[in-house]
Design a protein around this motif. Structure first.
Motif, PDB file in Angstrom:
ATOM      1  N   TYR A  23       9.640  17.891 -12.657  1.00 38.06           N
ATOM      2  CA  TYR A  23       9.489  19.360 -11.711  1.00 38.06           C
ATOM      3  C   TYR A  23      10.463  19.823 -10.762  1.00 38.06           C
ATOM      4  N   GLY A  24      11.542  18.535 -10.352  1.00 38.15           N
ATOM      5  CA  GLY A  24      12.505  19.156 -10.099  1.00 38.15           C
ATOM      6  C   GLY A  24      12.782  19.267  -8.169  1.00 38.15           C
ATOM      7  N   PHE A  25      11.983  18.524  -7.749  1.00 35.71           N
ATOM      8  CA  PHE A  25      12.147  18.652  -6.651  1.00 35.71           C
ATOM      9  C   PHE A  25      12.268  17.579  -6.170  1.00 35.71           C
ATOM     10  N   GLU A  26      12.953  17.486  -4.294  1.00 41.72           N
ATOM     11  CA  GLU A  26      13.806  15.968  -4.169  1.00 41.72           C
ATOM     12  C   GLU A  26      12.182  15.484  -3.359  1.00 41.72           C
ATOM     13  N   LEU A  27      12.591  14.164  -3.083  1.00 45.86           N
ATOM     14  CA  LEU A  27      11.124  13.401  -2.883  1.00 45.86           C
ATOM     15  C   LEU A  27      12.271  12.265  -1.763  1.00 45.86           C
ATOM     16  N   VAL A  28      12.459  12.674  -0.213  1.00 47.01           N
ATOM     17  CA  VAL A  28      13.156  12.043   0.235  1.00 47.01           C
ATOM     18  C   VAL A  28      11.178  10.820   1.288  1.00 47.01           C
ATOM     19  N   LYS A  29      12.240   9.068   0.665  1.00 47.66           N
ATOM     20  CA  LYS A  29      11.320   8.062   1.450  1.00 47.66           C
ATOM     21  C   LYS A  29      11.481   7.588   2.522  1.00 47.66           C
ATOM     22  N   ILE A  30      10.696   8.043   3.669  1.00 48.12           N
ATOM     23  CA  ILE A  30      10.425   7.312   5.021  1.00 48.12           C
ATOM     24  C   ILE A  30       9.657   6.448   4.911  1.00 48.12           C
ATOM     25  N   PRO A  31       9.928   5.338   5.434  1.00 49.26           N
ATOM     26  CA  PRO A  31       9.082   4.384   5.602  1.00 49.26           C
ATOM     27  C   PRO A  31       9.097   4.261   7.025  1.00 49.26           C
ATOM     28  N   VAL A  32       7.278   3.475   7.303  1.00 57.60           N
ATOM     29  CA  VAL A  32       6.939   3.329   8.917  1.00 57.60           C
ATOM     30  C   VAL A  32       7.331   1.676   9.268  1.00 57.60           C
ATOM     31  N   ALA A  33       7.581   1.534   9.700  1.00 63.50           N
ATOM     32  CA  ALA A  33       6.574  -0.644  10.327  1.00 63.50           C
ATOM     33  C   ALA A  33       5.227   0.154  10.787  1.00 63.50           C
ATOM     34  N   PRO A  34       4.892  -1.298   9.684  1.00 61.21           N
ATOM     35  CA  PRO A  34       3.090  -1.082  10.534  1.00 61.21           C
ATOM     36  C   PRO A  34       3.261  -1.258  12.421  1.00 61.21           C
ATOM     37  N   PRO A  35       1.832  -1.461  12.925  1.00 63.12           N
ATOM     38  CA  PRO A  35       1.241  -0.590  12.202  1.00 63.12           C
ATOM     39  C   PRO A  35       1.264   0.685  12.698  1.00 63.12           C
ATOM     40  N   GLY A  36       2.331   1.068  13.299  1.00 66.72           N
ATOM     41  CA  GLY A  36       3.195   2.690  13.014  1.00 66.72           C
ATOM     42  C   GLY A  36       3.007   3.455  14.560  1.00 66.72           C
ATOM     43  N   SER A  37       3.076   2.482  14.909  1.00 65.59           N
ATOM     44  CA  SER A  37       2.673   3.695  16.628  1.00 65.59           C
ATOM     45  C   SER A  37       3.471   4.402  17.646  1.00 65.59           C
TER      46      SER A  37
ATOM     47  N   PHE B  77       0.985  -0.853  -0.102  1.00 62.67           N
ATOM     48  CA  PHE B  77      -0.143  -0.023   0.020  1.00 62.67           C
ATOM     49  C   PHE B  77       0.928   1.619   0.082  1.00 62.67           C
ATOM     50  N   GLY B  78       1.581   1.332   0.659  1.00 68.71           N
ATOM     51  CA  GLY B  78       2.477   2.545   1.176  1.00 68.71           C
ATOM     52  C   GLY B  78       3.278   3.007  -0.078  1.00 68.71           C
ATOM     53  N   LYS B  79       3.737   1.485  -0.573  1.00 61.91           N
ATOM     54  CA  LYS B  79       4.938   1.271  -1.422  1.00 61.91           C
ATOM     55  C   LYS B  79       4.015   2.046  -3.460  1.00 61.91           C
ATOM     56  N   GLU B  80       3.056   2.141  -3.335  1.00 64.28           N
ATOM     57  CA  GLU B  80       1.940   2.246  -4.967  1.00 64.28           C
ATOM     58  C   GLU B  80       2.615   3.282  -5.063  1.00 64.28           C
ATOM     59  N   PRO B  81       2.504   4.754  -4.621  1.00 67.30           N
ATOM     60  CA  PRO B  81       2.512   5.384  -5.732  1.00 67.30           C
ATOM     61  C   PRO B  81       3.920   6.142  -6.221  1.00 67.30           C
ATOM     62  N   LEU B  82       5.183   5.638  -5.674  1.00 66.62           N
ATOM     63  CA  LEU B  82       6.690   5.338  -5.737  1.00 66.62           C
ATOM     64  C   LEU B  82       6.978   5.941  -7.123  1.00 66.62           C
ATOM     65  N   PRO B  83       6.217   4.960  -7.963  1.00 63.54           N
ATOM     66  CA  PRO B  83       6.343   5.424  -9.339  1.00 63.54           C
ATOM     67  C   PRO B  83       6.098   6.542  -9.856  1.00 63.54           C
ATOM     68  N   VAL B  84       4.851   7.302  -9.323  1.00 64.45           N
ATOM     69  CA  VAL B  84       4.637   8.329  -9.957  1.00 64.45           C
ATOM     70  C   VAL B  84       5.400   9.246  -9.260  1.00 64.45           C
ATOM     71  N   LEU B  85       5.184   9.177  -8.506  1.00 63.14           N
ATOM     72  CA  LEU B  85       5.701  10.360  -7.163  1.00 63.14           C
ATOM     73  C   LEU B  85       7.630  10.313  -7.437  1.00 63.14           C
ATOM     74  N   GLU B  86       8.277   9.286  -8.545  1.00 70.59           N
ATOM     75  CA  GLU B  86       9.461   9.521  -8.902  1.00 70.59           C
ATOM     76  C   GLU B  86       9.308  10.083 -10.404  1.00 70.59           C
ATOM     77  N   ALA B  87       8.591   9.846 -10.854  1.00 69.21           N
ATOM     78  CA  ALA B  87       8.162  10.249 -12.425  1.00 69.21           C
ATOM     79  C   ALA B  87       8.319  12.074 -12.299  1.00 69.21           C
ATOM     80  N   MET B  88       7.504  12.438 -11.375  1.00 68.47           N
ATOM     81  CA  MET B  88       7.176  13.621 -11.543  1.00 68.47           C
ATOM     82  C   MET B  88       8.332  14.552 -10.682  1.00 68.47           C
ATOM     83  N   SER B  89       9.052  13.793  -9.339  1.00 69.56           N
ATOM     84  CA  SER B  89      10.704  14.554  -9.039  1.00 69.56           C
ATOM     85  C   SER B  89      11.209  14.943 -10.045  1.00 69.56           C
ATOM     86  N   SER B  90      11.324  13.677 -10.745  1.00 70.68           N
ATOM     87  CA  SER B  90      12.109  14.146 -11.872  1.00 70.68           C
ATOM     88  C   SER B  90      11.303  15.227 -12.938  1.00 70.68           C
TER      89      SER B  90
END
Length: 434
Positions: A196-210, A181-194
């Motif tokens: 439009y020139g913004f830096e994408l910082v990816k930070i995962p959170v182990a479920p459940p995220g408490s 679920f959390g990784k699903e949008p990465l292809p779009v975010l990475e493509a748009m980062s390239s």
């Protein structure tokens, strides 16, 4: 804890939420979850679907055909979800549609449903390239998938910054649930980062995220312009409260629509005021909700134990799903014969030929509750439009007056590339089913 309590409050009525099937009914499989860390989302969503089915049945059914259903508790666990699907698919003459509300479960049964000829909807989640019906004829990521949402997010943040060109040099954190679920949008975010020139910082959170102290330490060090919160369940309120403790402005946080419910903001208290999230529903009251209160809840047939949740985000999302199914049933009956239940194959055709325009929305009492939807073989999503909402401390308010649509050209390119690879891997010849 609140999610668990809500889940348990509804769990006692699960038996009553199964409609005993009669010959001639339209049977729907609901591998649901009403207990565990994601109970609030599941109980609201499936409660909305069942409330709509009860309303349709109270009004005489779909051209006289009553809808029946059965739930099976998955606890949002992929292996349990597959077991539930296998248990439900042959019940009552055979399931004609399934909705697991879980990316993990959806992936788990993805290869089974075309063999079983049972369409699966993944309303606002799941595998985004399934929008290509030539490769995924039995999967329907209806209304807006994760890729459309991600593109809409960046479009909104670009507009908020003064134009897409103003994103250049900015820093955007993707704080995500460490799962499919959390990784699903990465292809779009990475493509748009390239692009439009913004830096994408990816930070995962182990479920459940408490626990998120280390992640927010990284965010403090990164000093981003915006944080995209791609969370689910308890992870969301923890992130909102931790952002406040770290002095990060909530109006610079933008949540995925699964991080944009009352169950995320109310437990967060004052920390949530000003927080924004995506949605594919417009907050507010609608004639459909008034009809539900009058015809379903007044008669003691409502599925939600707590009636204050009527019209809440998750409940409204479930009602929207219910509308999609019933309109697909009507569409299929128009082709295959009114007044009798349709098969899974026929309902698949109905889902592929939906046309819920503004005129139809008005008839249903849901005008502007969700974007207009028109599906086809090439487009199993049917819209791709989104809105942004903000929590004012008491309720959600839409802050984009119109529906936002991201870069359709980029999205189609990604869908075609990804679904093409899947087709080659599975030796599928892309084609439209009749």
């Amino acid at each position: 804890m609140k999610s668990l309590v809500l889940g348990l409050a509804v769990a006692s009525s699960i038996a009553a939420s199964s409609a005993w099937a009669q010959p001639g009914d339209q049977f729907v499989a609901l591998p649901s979850y009403r207990v565990g860390p994601y109970a609030a989302g599941g109980s609201g969503f499936y409660g909305g679907i069942i409330d709509y089915f009860n309303l349709v049945n109270a009004n005489g059914g779909v051209n006289g055909v009553k809808i029946s259903w059965e739930e099976c508790e998955t606890e949002y666990n992929p292996s349990r979800g597959v077991e539930c699907y296998e248990r439900l698919k042959t019940k009552n003459g055979g399931a004609t549609v399934v909705e697991p509300l879980s990316t993990g479960i959806a992936y788990g049964i993805l290869d089974r449903i075309p063999q079983d000829k049972i369409p699966m909807t993944t309303l606002g989640y799941g595998r985004s390239d399934a929008a290509n019906g030539k490769v995924f004829p039995y999967v329907f990521p209806l209304i807006s998938n994760y890729w459309s949402q991600a593109a809409g997010m960046i479009k909104y943040l670009g507009d908020k910054s003064g134009g897409m060109d103003k994103l250049k040099g900015k820093k955007i954190v993707h704080l995500y649930h460490d799962s499919a679920f959390g990784k699903e949008p990465l292809p779009v975010l990475e493509a748009m980062s390239s692009q439009y020139g913004f830096e994408l910082v990816k930070i995962p959170v182990a479920p459940p995220g408490s626990e998120q102290q280390s992640q927010w330490l990284q965010i403090r060090q990164a000093k981003p312009d915006y944080v995209i919160l791609w969370g689910w369940g308890v992870m969301n309120s923890v992130a909102i409260k931790t952002a406040q403790r770290n002095g990060f402005p909530r109006d610079k946080m933008l949540g995925v629509w699964w991080a944009g419910s009352e169950e995320d903001t109310v437990p967060s208290g004052d920390a949530a005021k000003g927080y924004t999230s995506m949605t594919f529903n417009t907050p507010g009251n609608y004639p459909l909700l008034d009809e539900l209160r009058k015809k379903v809840y007044a008669g003691g047939k409502g599925n939600l134990a707590d009636q204050t949740r009527i019209g809440s985000v998750y409940h409204m999302r479930g009602l929207t799903a219910g509308v999609m199914y019933v309109e697909a049933m009507r569409t299929a009956q128009d082709k295959f014969g009114k007044g009798k239940p349709v098969s899974g194959e026929q309902l698949r055709w109905g889902l592929e030929n939906l046309n819920i325009d503004e005129a139809r929305q008005k008839v249903l009492g849901v005008h502007n509750m969700f974007p207009t939807v028109k599906t086809s073989c090439e487009d199993h999503e049917g819209s791709g439009a989104v809105k942004v909402q903000q929590w004012d401390g008491k309720a959600w308010k839409a802050i984009t007056p119109n529906w936002v649509v991201g870069d359709k050209v980029l999205l189609r390119k990604l869908v075609d590339e990804s679904s093409g690879k899947y087709a080659a891997e599975k030796k599928i010849t892309p084609a439209c089913l009749k």
